[in-house]
Motif scaffolding. Structure first.
Motif, PDB file in Angstrom:
ATOM      1  N   ASN A 116       0.670  -1.139   0.089  1.00 21.61           N
ATOM      2  CA  ASN A 116       0.181  -0.094   0.127  1.00 21.61           C
ATOM      3  C   ASN A 116       0.974   1.438  -0.016  1.00 21.61           C
ATOM      4  OD1 ASN A 116      -2.836   1.164   0.318  1.00 21.61           O
ATOM      5  ND2 ASN A 116      -1.846   1.999   2.168  1.00 21.61           N
ATOM      6  N   ILE A 140      -8.365   1.401   1.233  1.00 19.03           N
ATOM      7  CA  ILE A 140      -9.343   0.478   0.832  1.00 19.03           C
ATOM      8  C   ILE A 140     -10.082   1.003  -0.409  1.00 19.03           C
ATOM      9  CG2 ILE A 140     -11.310   1.169   2.309  1.00 19.03           C
ATOM     10  CD1 ILE A 140     -10.183  -2.418   1.285  1.00 19.03           C
ATOM     11  N   ILE A 175     -10.178  -5.578  -4.240  1.00 21.74           N
ATOM     12  CA  ILE A 175      -9.958  -6.909  -3.153  1.00 21.74           C
ATOM     13  C   ILE A 175     -10.891  -7.951  -3.757  1.00 21.74           C
ATOM     14  CG2 ILE A 175     -10.109  -7.898  -0.931  1.00 21.74           C
ATOM     15  CD1 ILE A 175      -9.290  -5.003   0.066  1.00 21.74           C
ATOM     16  N   TRP A 219      -8.083   0.256  -3.609  1.00 24.56           N
ATOM     17  CA  TRP A 219      -7.755  -1.316  -3.776  1.00 24.56           C
ATOM     18  C   TRP A 219      -9.075  -1.856  -4.471  1.00 24.56           C
ATOM     19  CZ3 TRP A 219      -3.469  -4.375  -2.499  1.00 24.56           C
ATOM     20  CH2 TRP A 219      -2.226  -3.773  -1.967  1.00 24.56           C
ATOM     21  N   VAL A 236      -8.092  -3.980   6.991  1.00 20.70           N
ATOM     22  CA  VAL A 236      -8.722  -3.115   6.072  1.00 20.70           C
ATOM     23  C   VAL A 236      -8.223  -1.610   6.578  1.00 20.70           C
ATOM     24  CG1 VAL A 236     -10.959  -1.870   5.381  1.00 20.70           C
ATOM     25  CG2 VAL A 236     -10.388  -4.485   5.147  1.00 20.70           C
TER      26      VAL A 236
END
Length: 186
Positions: free
Chosen positions: A89, A122, A127, A125, A117
């Motif tokens: 990240n 988040i 996921i 991203w 998270v």
């Protein structure tokens, strides 16, 4: 022609030949004796066998033809896995102005916990549960660099030691910056 002029002429000819021949001989020796690193500029492992998103069970269109920073997470995400996720990240954030060209993706084998998270951005991203096809192709947790056409180019295997994570992130960042600099797609 006197012998003095003849010797001077021969000496000039030998010097001229030496100037041209010695560099060639030294270059040949350097090549065969492997005195130098060959033109390797990537930090990660180059994927030699053709690997695409389709072979991983993923669709290229889902990612809007962006570069992908694809983290294939292990079956159980322990503390080291969490630290790697945070490092990936942070590497994504370090891309700076190039961030819109790259999409961070996590292929998980279990749902991310609330704590995990909270440690990443988040909203940036993607996921997704790891497709069954991916599980057969990918043998270990790694970060894959995928081009906008869906070709997996490089692989970075996370270190076992948390102290090596900054160098791991820098290696991914260096590869991405170089690829994005020379790429006109994505």
């Amino acid at each position: 022609m006197s012998s003095l002029e003849l010797n001077k002429s021969r000496r000039s000819m030998l010097i001229l030949l030496a100037v041209f021949i010695i560099p060639i001989v030294l270059a040949k020796l350097a090549l065969h004796q492997q005195w130098f690193n060959y033109g390797v500029t990537n930090q990660g492992q180059l994927i030699e066998n053709e690997l695409t998103l389709a072979k991983l069970g993923l669709s290229v269109d889902k990612f809007n033809h962006q570069w992908l920073m694809l983290y294939t997470m292990p079956a159980s995400c322990d503390e080291q896995c969490e630290k790697t996720l945070v490092s990936v990240n942070n590497t994504y954030i370090a891309l700076g102005k190039e961030m819109p060209r790259v999409k961070p993706v996590a292929l998980t084998q279990q749902d991310l916990s609330t704590a995990q998270v909270e440690k990443i951005q988040i909203k940036k991203w993607h996921i997704q549960a790891m497709p069954a096809l991916s599980k057969t192709v990918i043998e270990q947790s790694q970060v894959l660099i995928v081009d906008p056409l869906g070709n997996v180019i490089l692989s970075h295997v996370p270190p076992k030691d948390a102290e090596q994570l900054p160098a791991f992130g820098k290696a991914i960042l260096a590869d991405f910056k170089k690829l994005l600099k020379y790429s006109r797609i994505g």
